[in-house]
Design an enzyme around this catalytic site. Structure first.
Site, PDB file in Angstrom:
ATOM      1  N   ASP A 124       9.196  -7.712   4.898  1.00 26.93           N
ATOM      2  CA  ASP A 124      10.629  -7.571   4.599  1.00 26.93           C
ATOM      3  C   ASP A 124      11.096  -6.164   4.969  1.00 26.93           C
ATOM      4  O   ASP A 124      11.558  -5.400   4.114  1.00 26.93           O
ATOM      5  CB  ASP A 124      10.922  -7.876   3.115  1.00 26.93           C
ATOM      6  CG  ASP A 124      10.244  -6.892   2.155  1.00 26.93           C
ATOM      7  OD1 ASP A 124      10.765  -6.702   1.029  1.00 26.93           O
ATOM      8  OD2 ASP A 124       9.218  -6.285   2.538  1.00 26.93           O
ATOM      9  N   ASP A 150       7.229  -1.373   5.537  1.00 25.58           N
ATOM     10  CA  ASP A 150       6.852  -2.529   6.362  1.00 25.58           C
ATOM     11  C   ASP A 150       6.795  -2.128   7.838  1.00 25.58           C
ATOM     12  O   ASP A 150       5.933  -2.588   8.591  1.00 25.58           O
ATOM     13  CB  ASP A 150       7.854  -3.664   6.213  1.00 25.58           C
ATOM     14  CG  ASP A 150       8.038  -4.135   4.793  1.00 25.58           C
ATOM     15  OD1 ASP A 150       8.722  -3.454   4.026  1.00 25.58           O
ATOM     16  OD2 ASP A 150       7.473  -5.185   4.442  1.00 25.58           O
ATOM     17  N   ASN A 177      13.494  -6.554   0.526  1.00 24.44           N
ATOM     18  CA  ASN A 177      14.177  -5.251   0.496  1.00 24.44           C
ATOM     19  C   ASN A 177      15.648  -5.397   0.855  1.00 24.44           C
ATOM     20  O   ASN A 177      16.490  -4.622   0.410  1.00 24.44           O
ATOM     21  CB  ASN A 177      13.517  -4.295   1.497  1.00 24.44           C
ATOM     22  CG  ASN A 177      12.188  -3.775   0.998  1.00 24.44           C
ATOM     23  OD1 ASN A 177      12.044  -3.472  -0.189  1.00 24.44           O
ATOM     24  ND2 ASN A 177      11.210  -3.687   1.891  1.00 24.44           N
ATOM     25  N   THR A 216       3.649  -8.421   2.935  1.00 25.92           N
ATOM     26  CA  THR A 216       4.048  -7.106   2.413  1.00 25.92           C
ATOM     27  C   THR A 216       5.457  -7.153   1.836  1.00 25.92           C
ATOM     28  O   THR A 216       6.135  -6.124   1.741  1.00 25.92           O
ATOM     29  CB  THR A 216       3.971  -6.023   3.517  1.00 25.92           C
ATOM     30  OG1 THR A 216       4.920  -6.361   4.552  1.00 25.92           O
ATOM     31  CG2 THR A 216       2.583  -5.915   4.093  1.00 25.92           C
ATOM     32  N   PHE A 276       7.942  -4.729  -7.222  1.00 27.65           N
ATOM     33  CA  PHE A 276       9.103  -5.407  -6.639  1.00 27.65           C
ATOM     34  C   PHE A 276       8.752  -6.740  -5.953  1.00 27.65           C
ATOM     35  O   PHE A 276       9.425  -7.748  -6.181  1.00 27.65           O
ATOM     36  CB  PHE A 276       9.784  -4.466  -5.636  1.00 27.65           C
ATOM     37  CG  PHE A 276      10.958  -5.072  -4.921  1.00 27.65           C
ATOM     38  CD1 PHE A 276      10.814  -5.568  -3.637  1.00 27.65           C
ATOM     39  CD2 PHE A 276      12.202  -5.163  -5.539  1.00 27.65           C
ATOM     40  CE1 PHE A 276      11.897  -6.137  -2.965  1.00 27.65           C
ATOM     41  CE2 PHE A 276      13.293  -5.727  -4.884  1.00 27.65           C
ATOM     42  CZ  PHE A 276      13.134  -6.220  -3.596  1.00 27.65           C
ATOM     43  N   ASN A 277       7.743  -6.748  -5.078  1.00 25.39           N
ATOM     44  CA  ASN A 277       7.445  -7.963  -4.309  1.00 25.39           C
ATOM     45  C   ASN A 277       7.135  -9.145  -5.228  1.00 25.39           C
ATOM     46  O   ASN A 277       7.590 -10.263  -5.002  1.00 25.39           O
ATOM     47  CB  ASN A 277       6.252  -7.744  -3.365  1.00 25.39           C
ATOM     48  CG  ASN A 277       6.584  -6.825  -2.208  1.00 25.39           C
ATOM     49  OD1 ASN A 277       7.762  -6.673  -1.850  1.00 25.39           O
ATOM     50  ND2 ASN A 277       5.581  -6.189  -1.633  1.00 25.39           N
ATOM     51  N   HIS A 287       3.650   2.012   0.951  1.00 33.13           N
ATOM     52  CA  HIS A 287       2.865   0.908   0.393  1.00 33.13           C
ATOM     53  C   HIS A 287       2.203   0.014   1.444  1.00 33.13           C
ATOM     54  O   HIS A 287       0.995  -0.200   1.433  1.00 33.13           O
ATOM     55  CB  HIS A 287       3.762   0.012  -0.472  1.00 33.13           C
ATOM     56  CG  HIS A 287       4.617   0.720  -1.466  1.00 33.13           C
ATOM     57  ND1 HIS A 287       4.166   1.120  -2.709  1.00 33.13           N
ATOM     58  CD2 HIS A 287       5.926   1.087  -1.401  1.00 33.13           C
ATOM     59  CE1 HIS A 287       5.152   1.683  -3.370  1.00 33.13           C
ATOM     60  NE2 HIS A 287       6.230   1.699  -2.613  1.00 33.13           N
ATOM     61  N   ASP A 288       3.015  -0.539   2.333  1.00 29.73           N
ATOM     62  CA  ASP A 288       2.614  -1.732   3.069  1.00 29.73           C
ATOM     63  C   ASP A 288       1.478  -1.572   4.075  1.00 29.73           C
ATOM     64  O   ASP A 288       0.665  -2.504   4.210  1.00 29.73           O
ATOM     65  CB  ASP A 288       3.849  -2.340   3.764  1.00 29.73           C
ATOM     66  CG  ASP A 288       4.845  -2.865   2.741  1.00 29.73           C
ATOM     67  OD1 ASP A 288       6.032  -2.974   3.073  1.00 29.73           O
ATOM     68  OD2 ASP A 288       4.428  -3.161   1.600  1.00 29.73           O
TER      69      ASP A 288
HETATM   70  O1  RIB Z   1       7.100  -2.326  -4.377  1.00 31.39           O
HETATM   71  C1  RIB Z   1       6.905  -1.930  -3.049  1.00 31.39           C
HETATM   72  C2  RIB Z   1       7.066  -3.090  -2.124  1.00 31.39           C
HETATM   73  O2  RIB Z   1       8.389  -3.614  -2.226  1.00 31.39           O
HETATM   74  C3  RIB Z   1       6.908  -2.693  -0.640  1.00 31.39           C
HETATM   75  O3  RIB Z   1       6.403  -3.783   0.075  1.00 31.39           O
HETATM   76  C4  RIB Z   1       8.311  -2.410  -0.218  1.00 31.39           C
HETATM   77  O4  RIB Z   1       8.501  -2.576   1.187  1.00 31.39           O
HETATM   78  C5  RIB Z   1       9.063  -3.472  -0.977  1.00 31.39           C
HETATM   79  O5  RIB Z   1       8.947  -4.682  -0.234  1.00 31.39           O
HETATM   80 CA    CA Z   2       7.681  -4.620   1.987  1.00 28.32          CA
END
Ligand code: RIB
Ligand code: CA
Length: 311
Positions: free
Chosen positions: A13, A18, A40, A123, A163-164, A238-239
């Site tokens: 996303d 990403d 996102n 991701t 979040f994901n 993160h990703d």
């Molecule tokens: O919480 C972080 C995640 O949420 C990452 O993948 C960021 O790109 C969002 O998608």
């Molecule tokens: Ca992401």
């Protein structure tokens, strides 16, 4: 370093981090395709961004768009982190064209059946992955596994949930209970991997458009992180760790753990319940949980990938 490049489908996303995952995947894996999901930003934005980044790194893989909303929950986005476009902060080229299809789920199923041993690397919210697993249960025995960014010992969208998984907890539950190999890059490891100022300068020092665009994106991303957090040095990138778990496993410390997903109560929905009890009654682990990353070495992987695509 594994001898043969892993074949993957990156479900994402974009999303600043990403974009870095696409870069690292293009450099160190055989990308069979990129699939996009709302997260996102709305699906139209994440798809546009995925095509732009794919083009910037010169990847030939197709982009297929997928779910524009979670299985059950109402769509939620993260413009407070990534901006309205989902990838604010840089002067981006126009995408080279539309996605190859709007059927990410069908692409995932067909591609995994035609390419035994493919890794699924989500991701973003895992809506596409869950739909594919439900429509084609045989994927469990055909894919090499799922290496995901999400979850962890603490939350970011809520105190409990990352979040994901917060976006689509029902999809996360399907993924965490699918029964095959699973690797989790949660917030406890991704917050060790920050776009610190000197790391962004390493990117900006490289020649070419790609380096400039990524440095600008990382500056924006770090700006929203440092403005929202008390004590963080830069954006948690993160990703790409979900990709590097496959391509650079030597950079990580991993624990086998039983992880369940909370659903229902809005205070905890999407939480990864990581069972750390030292009791015989704890169920067998369903997940390889990344607990530590050698951050400088992992950042060197990112910088080398940018340099590689900048010639
Ligand atoms: O919480 C972080 C995640 O949420 C990452 O993948 C960021 O790109 C969002 O998608
Ligand atoms: Ca992401």
């Amino acid at each position: 370093m594994p001898t043969e490049l892993p074949s993957i489908i990156l479900d994402c996303d974009p999303g600043h981090d990403d974009a870095i995952a696409i870069l690292v995947a293009a450099r160190h894996t055989r990308v069979l395709g990129i699939t996009t999901v709302a997260g996102n930003a709305p699906l139209s934005a994440t798809t546009r961004n995925a095509i732009i980044v794919r083009d910037l790194v010169g990847l030939a893989a197709p982009v297929h768009s997928g779910a524009e909303r979670p299985l059950i929950q109402t769509p939620k986005h993260a413009d407070y982190v990534h901006g309205k476009s989902g990838m604010d902060g840089a002067d981006l080229p126009e995408p080279s064209g539309p996605p190859a299809s709007t059927d990410a789920v069908g692409f995932i199923i067909e591609t995994c059946r035609a390419n035994e041993g493919t890794w699924l690397v989500p991701t973003g919210p895992m809506t596409n992955i869950a739909l594919a697993l439900r429509a084609a249960p045989d994927l469990k025995d055909r894919i090499a596994g799922i290496s995901l960014m999400g979850g962890g010992l603490f939350g970011n969208r809520t105190a409990a949930a990352e979040f994901n998984l917060w976006c689509d907890p029902e999809a996360a539950h399907i993924v965490f209970s699918y029964g095959g190999p699973l690797i989790m890059a949660g917030l406890d490891v991704t917050h060790q991997f920050q776009a610190l100022p000197h790391r962004i300068e390493m990117v900006r020092a490289l020649p070419g458009v790609l380096a400039r665009v990524l440095a600008d994106l990382l500056d924006f991303f770090s700006g929203t992180y440092t403005s929202r957090h008390h004590g963080i040095g830069g954006a948690a990138v993160h990703d790409p760790l979900a990709v590097m778990a496959l391509t650079h496993p030597e950079l990580f410390t991993v624990k086998n753990a039983h992880v369940d997903i909370a659903m229902g109560d809005p205070r905890t929905m999407g939480m990864t319940i990581i069972d750390q009890r030292d009791l015989r009654e704890v169920p067998p682990g369903n997940c390889e949980w990344l607990t530590h990353v050698q951050a400088d070495a992992a950042w060197d992987v990112v910088v080398e990938a940018i340099a590689h695509f900048s010639h």
